[in-house]
Design an enzyme around this catalytic site. Structure first.
Site: not given
Length: 294
Positions: A10, A89-90, A114, A197, A246
């Site tokens: 992102q 991440s993503l 998500r 996170h 995560q």
């Protein structure tokens, strides 16, 4: 020479993303139209011609970045032969789809769920993130660990001298002050909707866990270096556990890149919008070859 394929997260989105791919490649067009149908709205309209504000909504951003990345990977067909993959991440979902651990549809479904779960968690608790530049990782950890009456944690270890912290508005404001006093060159609040996170994503983690548990993962064709451990995995059970963890754990990007280089990666190819990861990798190790496709 071993090649690692890496996928952005992102923040890499931009208006007009993947429009050229759609207009010039039949595979890309078919995949993006399948995504419009699966999502139940024309995400391509927002990606190609929407406003930056529309594109910035977590529920749009995450599928959009995923789609741009994975369409690029699937367009390569037999040419796509990664020795290893990783995503920020993503981007880890893009890495899993590119490595064959998840089907295109299954991965898109998880990314959409998500994004929705994270959006809900953001709305529940006002929170944010900030980039801390020019300070040692351990000093940052020490400062945020010393703030105990509100939530603030080190969330993304992006490269030496760049760490993102995540938490409540109050926690971020206080940490930024203390980190500047401790010698940070800059402490920049980010234009994000929540504390990704961090423990504040726990409601999203619980919601996503069920979807991940029910999804069909298969053994990938190459190791995935996961954010939570910064280690390679090809075990579907382990991959699932790390994906669930995560959401509330830090992204260990610096260590992941170092681990891939330690395991023989000499070239990194970034697939997806922008070139953020190439910039981070250059700061982690100047000796590797970099390539970007968008």
């Amino acid at each position: 020479m071993k090649t690692a394929y890496v996928f952005p997260g992102q923040g890499a989105q931009f208006v007009g993303m993947a429009k050229d791919l759609y207009n010039s490649n039949e595979t890309a067009k078919n995949l993006l139209e399948r995504a419009n149908e699966q999502l139940g709205f024309r995400i391509t309209d927002i990606m190609f011609d929407g406003t930056a504000e529309e594109l910035k909504q977590t529920k749009v951003t995450q599928p959009a970045v995923f789609l741009h990345s994975v369409v690029l990977a699937l367009m390569m067909g037999d040419e796509l032969k990664p020795d290893m993959t990783a995503g920020h991440s993503l981007g880890e979902f893009s890495a899993l789809a590119a490595a064959g651990a998840l089907s295109f549809e299954e991965a898109l479904d998880l990314v959409s769920k998500r994004a929705m779960a994270m959006q809900k968690a953001c709305e529940k608790q006002p929170s944010t993130m900030a980039a801390i530049l020019g300070l040692d990782d351990n000093v940052i950890k020490e400062v945020v660990n010393g703030i105990t009456d509100t939530t603030v944690v080190a969330a993304n270890f992006n490269c030496p001298g760049q760490v993102v912290i995540s938490g409540t508005i109050e926690g971020i404001d206080r940490a930024c002050e203390q980190l500047k006093a401790a010698g940070a060159k800059r402490a920049l609040k980010l234009a994000v909707g929540g504390a990704f996170h961090s423990p504040l994503m726990e409601p999203a983690r619980a919601e996503l866990a069920e979807a991940i548990d029910n999804a069909k993962f298969i053994t990938p064709k190459c190791p995935i270096y996961q954010n939570v451990t910064a280690k390679p995995s090809t075990d579907p059970v382990e991959i699932k556990e790390n994906l669930i963890a995560q959401l509330t754990s830090p992204v260990r990007w610096t260590e992941s890149v170092q681990a891939m280089i330690g395991d023989g990666a000499e070239k990194f190819v970034e697939l997806g919008p922008g070139s953020v990861l190439q910039g981070l990798i250059r700061k982690i190790n100047r000796n590797v070859e970099l390539e970007g496709r968008q």
